[in-house]
Design an enzyme around this catalytic site. Structure first.
Site, mmCIF file in Angstrom:
data_model
loop_
_atom_site.group_PDB
_atom_site.id
_atom_site.type_symbol
_atom_site.label_atom_id
_atom_site.label_comp_id
_atom_site.label_asym_id
_atom_site.label_seq_id
_atom_site.Cartn_x
_atom_site.Cartn_y
_atom_site.Cartn_z
ATOM 1 N N GLN A 69 -4.819 -5.433 6.860
ATOM 2 C CA GLN A 69 -5.817 -6.291 6.200
ATOM 3 C C GLN A 69 -5.819 -7.702 6.765
ATOM 4 O O GLN A 69 -6.441 -8.598 6.192
ATOM 5 C CB GLN A 69 -5.521 -6.362 4.697
ATOM 6 C CG GLN A 69 -5.624 -5.038 3.974
ATOM 7 C CD GLN A 69 -7.052 -4.555 3.822
ATOM 8 O OE1 GLN A 69 -8.003 -5.325 3.975
ATOM 9 N NE2 GLN A 69 -7.223 -3.290 3.528
ATOM 10 N N LYS A 104 -10.770 -1.128 10.295
ATOM 11 C CA LYS A 104 -10.882 -2.306 9.422
ATOM 12 C C LYS A 104 -11.157 -3.556 10.258
ATOM 13 O O LYS A 104 -11.258 -4.659 9.745
ATOM 14 C CB LYS A 104 -9.595 -2.483 8.613
ATOM 15 C CG LYS A 104 -9.373 -1.360 7.597
ATOM 16 C CD LYS A 104 -8.178 -1.639 6.739
ATOM 17 C CE LYS A 104 -7.640 -0.416 6.031
ATOM 18 N NZ LYS A 104 -8.446 0.038 4.895
ATOM 19 N N ASP A 112 2.708 -5.177 8.169
ATOM 20 C CA ASP A 112 1.525 -4.335 8.020
ATOM 21 C C ASP A 112 0.288 -5.241 8.073
ATOM 22 O O ASP A 112 -0.012 -5.947 7.118
ATOM 23 C CB ASP A 112 1.617 -3.585 6.683
ATOM 24 C CG ASP A 112 0.333 -2.846 6.331
ATOM 25 O OD1 ASP A 112 -0.642 -2.915 7.116
ATOM 26 O OD2 ASP A 112 0.308 -2.200 5.273
ATOM 27 N N HIS A 122 0.874 -1.171 0.000
ATOM 28 C CA HIS A 122 0.000 0.000 0.000
ATOM 29 C C HIS A 122 0.914 1.225 0.000
ATOM 30 O O HIS A 122 2.025 1.157 0.524
ATOM 31 C CB HIS A 122 -0.838 -0.055 1.281
ATOM 32 C CG HIS A 122 -1.936 0.942 1.373
ATOM 33 N ND1 HIS A 122 -1.717 2.247 1.739
ATOM 34 C CD2 HIS A 122 -3.272 0.823 1.168
ATOM 35 C CE1 HIS A 122 -2.878 2.889 1.761
ATOM 36 N NE2 HIS A 122 -3.834 2.053 1.420
ATOM 37 N N CYS A 148 -4.839 2.564 -3.689
ATOM 38 C CA CYS A 148 -3.586 3.047 -3.078
ATOM 39 C C CYS A 148 -2.439 2.076 -3.311
ATOM 40 O O CYS A 148 -1.533 1.938 -2.489
ATOM 41 C CB CYS A 148 -3.749 3.312 -1.581
ATOM 42 S SG CYS A 148 -4.803 4.700 -1.220
#
Lengths: 407, 150
Positions: free
Chosen positions: A204, A227, A201, A124, A365
């Site tokens: 997600q 999220k 990261d 991202h 993104c």
């Protein structure tokens, strides 16, 4: 059959009853943000109506109450990702700020001229730009692990890139635009053998599968509350205690200090050293509630059910001859990016919206991913445990209608 | 006609499928690039201008149906027109797509531009329709900068 009673779960989310342009809302944009269960909404209302007060400073009742609730949320996060200590959990504004915090603070302390930072081709923008900024400032070099045509990272290339010059490897756990689940355990192991630190990261990932930072042995792990069925404006940075202790503060201000004189300021201990100013108290507390909600359903159950949706969705979408899926990794989360022959994703997005179906269209993104697969943009359907197979049928029907219209 | 049909009128669908004046103009003397970062659309407008008259114009690149149709209709409208006339058309187009969706539209007076009235209902798509026009403006101002609709 999974243990998810989806129709019962849907009752927990008031927005799922909404009508969009006269049609039932079919919300398939969960990778952008998830909807909030009533219990999270109630917590926000309860906070502002019963306990609103600034934390860590007042000696009065409300301040003690809100401090206790905020620190309780920190413990919930700690347990959720299985960190060792409360002070390893830093509240931030979101994943982006968490990454920027590490880039700025770790970068200042540990990245020097000629050092290398490795990211991947499916990051991202928020896991690209902060490192470009560090590299520019510190004279370091950014390297990128390529991916194959199925959107899987090329591990052999990673092994070639990593060396004693590598100071940090920053990798997305699950790609937001492709759905790929990266082999982070292996990546962390290889990076550590070379002496590099690793940031994962997890924006997600934590909403789809169980994450255990202790077991993974990652040095940093970042996530966003919104999220994960929580409010916007709150995120988490997990960092190993000894690393966070060695890093300089990110921002200066109240709460992050032990004492201030004009000659010298002593910084506070972890985690407060990295939490300058009044934090996002209400949303932090409600994030704790959201995690408890997710845990009450169970991530194993969530994973199993979402895999059912992914498989069903993939099968149904592939029955459309004009449709091509971008991102066909063996290990995938419930995210499907697709393009239609001769129909631009933006047109697809608008037409699906008219049927009440919310998907994301654009580059998500991840412009380098779009370039890698030579598409200007994609449409993306991302499923949550509150989605149903009937909703996937509605998506398929709306896509077919779109194709017919453009025919 | 419902909103959606209005947005994707047959005219737009046809122009999308068979855009007019699409491709690179060989002997252009003015051009500009346009970019819509939101959806990744990129177009270039090429112009051959002589004595303040647009003798020829084309556009190239890739984009959604609305941006493509907009480029197609725009080039058709401005070809052979004076620069002042083209600027006036830009103003008229701009007024249509940014006007209040509730307001009445003088479809007769607008001619071919009227098809874009449907765009007003979809704020997210106004930029798609405007890209070619903003790129035209950029080209007429002979600017090297990329026109960005954001």
């Amino acid at each position: 059959m999974s243990n998810i009673d989806v129709w019962k779960i849907r009752e927990d989310f008031p927005i799922l009853k909404a009508k969009v342009r006269g049609k039932d809302l079919v919300y398939l944009d969960n990778a952008a943000t998830t909807q909030k269960p009533q219990i999270v909404i109630d917590k926000l209302v309860q906070y502002y109506s019963e306990m609103n007060s600034n934390i860590h400073r007042g000696v009065h009742y409300l301040s003690e109450l809100s401090t206790k609730e905020f620190e309780k949320a920190r413990k919930i996060v700690k347990k959720f990702i299985n960190a060792n200590f409360d002070e390893e959990i830093i509240f931030t504004r979101g994943t982006t700020e968490s990454i920027n915090l590490v880039a700025s603070s770790f970068g200042k302390k540990f990245i020097n001229e000629g050092d290398e930072i490795i990211i991947s081709a499916m990051e991202h923008h928020s896991n690209i730009v902060p490192w470009q900024m560090v590299c520019e400032e510190r004279g370091a070099i950014l390297k990128v692990i390529p991916m194959n045509d199925d959107a899987e990272l090329m591990m052999d290339e990673f092994k070639k890139l990593i060396s004693e010059k590598t100071k940090l490897v920053s990798i997305v756990h699950i790609s937001n635009s492709l759905g790929t689940i990266n082999p982070i355990r292996n990546i962390i192991k290889i990076a550590h053998q070379a002496g590099a630190k690793v940031l994962i990261d997890g924006a997600q990932s934590v909403q789809h599968l169980k994450v255990d930072v202790n077991n993974l042995d990652c040095d940093f792990f970042v996530l966003s509350g919104h999220k994960l069925y929580g409010p916007t404006g709150v995120g988490i940075l997990y960092g190993k205690k000894e690393l966070l202790e060695a890093m300089p503060p990110y921002q200066g201000g109240g709460d992050m200090i032990r004492s201030v004189t004009f000659e010298k300021t002593l910084y506070n201990d972890l985690p407060y050293k990295f939490e300058a100013g009044t934090p996002n108290i209400a949303d932090g507390i409600a994030l704790g509630t959201a995690i408890q909600y997710v845990e009450s359903i169970g991530l194993d159950n969530i994973y199993e059910y979402e895999m059912e949706l992914l498989n069903y969705g993939t099968e149904k979408l592939l029955e459309i001859p004009e449709l091509r899926i971008i991102g066909t990794a063996k290990e995938k989360a419930s995210v499907i990016s697709f393009v239609l022959d001769n129909i631009h994703p933006h047109d697809v997005g608008t037409l699906l919206d008219r049927e009440g179906v919310a998907v994301r269209t654009g580059h998500h993104c991840t412009e380098p991913v779009m370039r890698r697969f030579d598409v200007p943009a994609t449409s993306r359907a991302s499923f949550s445990f509150y989605n149903t197979k009937e909703e996937i049928d509605a998506l398929v029907k709306a896509i077919k209608r779109t194709i017919l219209m453009f025919g | 006609m419902n909103d959606l049909d209005e947005l994707y009128q047959q005219v737009i669908l046809d122009h999308n499928k068979n855009p007019k004046n699409f491709g690179i103009l060989e002997d252009f003397n003015f051009h500009a690039k346009g970019h819509n970062p939101l959806c990744g659309d990129q177009i270039t407008v090429y112009l051959k201008i002589k004595d303040d008259i647009i003798e020829d114009v084309t556009f190239a690149g890739n984009g959604c149906a609305i941006s493509k149709a907009s480029g197609s209709i725009m080039t058709t409208l401005i070809k052979g027109k004076s620069l002042d006339n083209a600027k006036k058309l830009f103003g008229e187009f701009h007024d249509i797509v940014t006007s209040d969706p509730e307001s009445e539209v003088d479809f007769e007076g607008l001619g071919k531009l009227a098809v874009f009235a449907g765009v007003r209902e979809f704020p997210a798509r106004v930029k798609c329709a405007s890209l070619s026009w903003h790129t035209l403006k950029q080209a007429l101002e002979n600017s090297e900068e990329t026109a960005i609709t954001e």
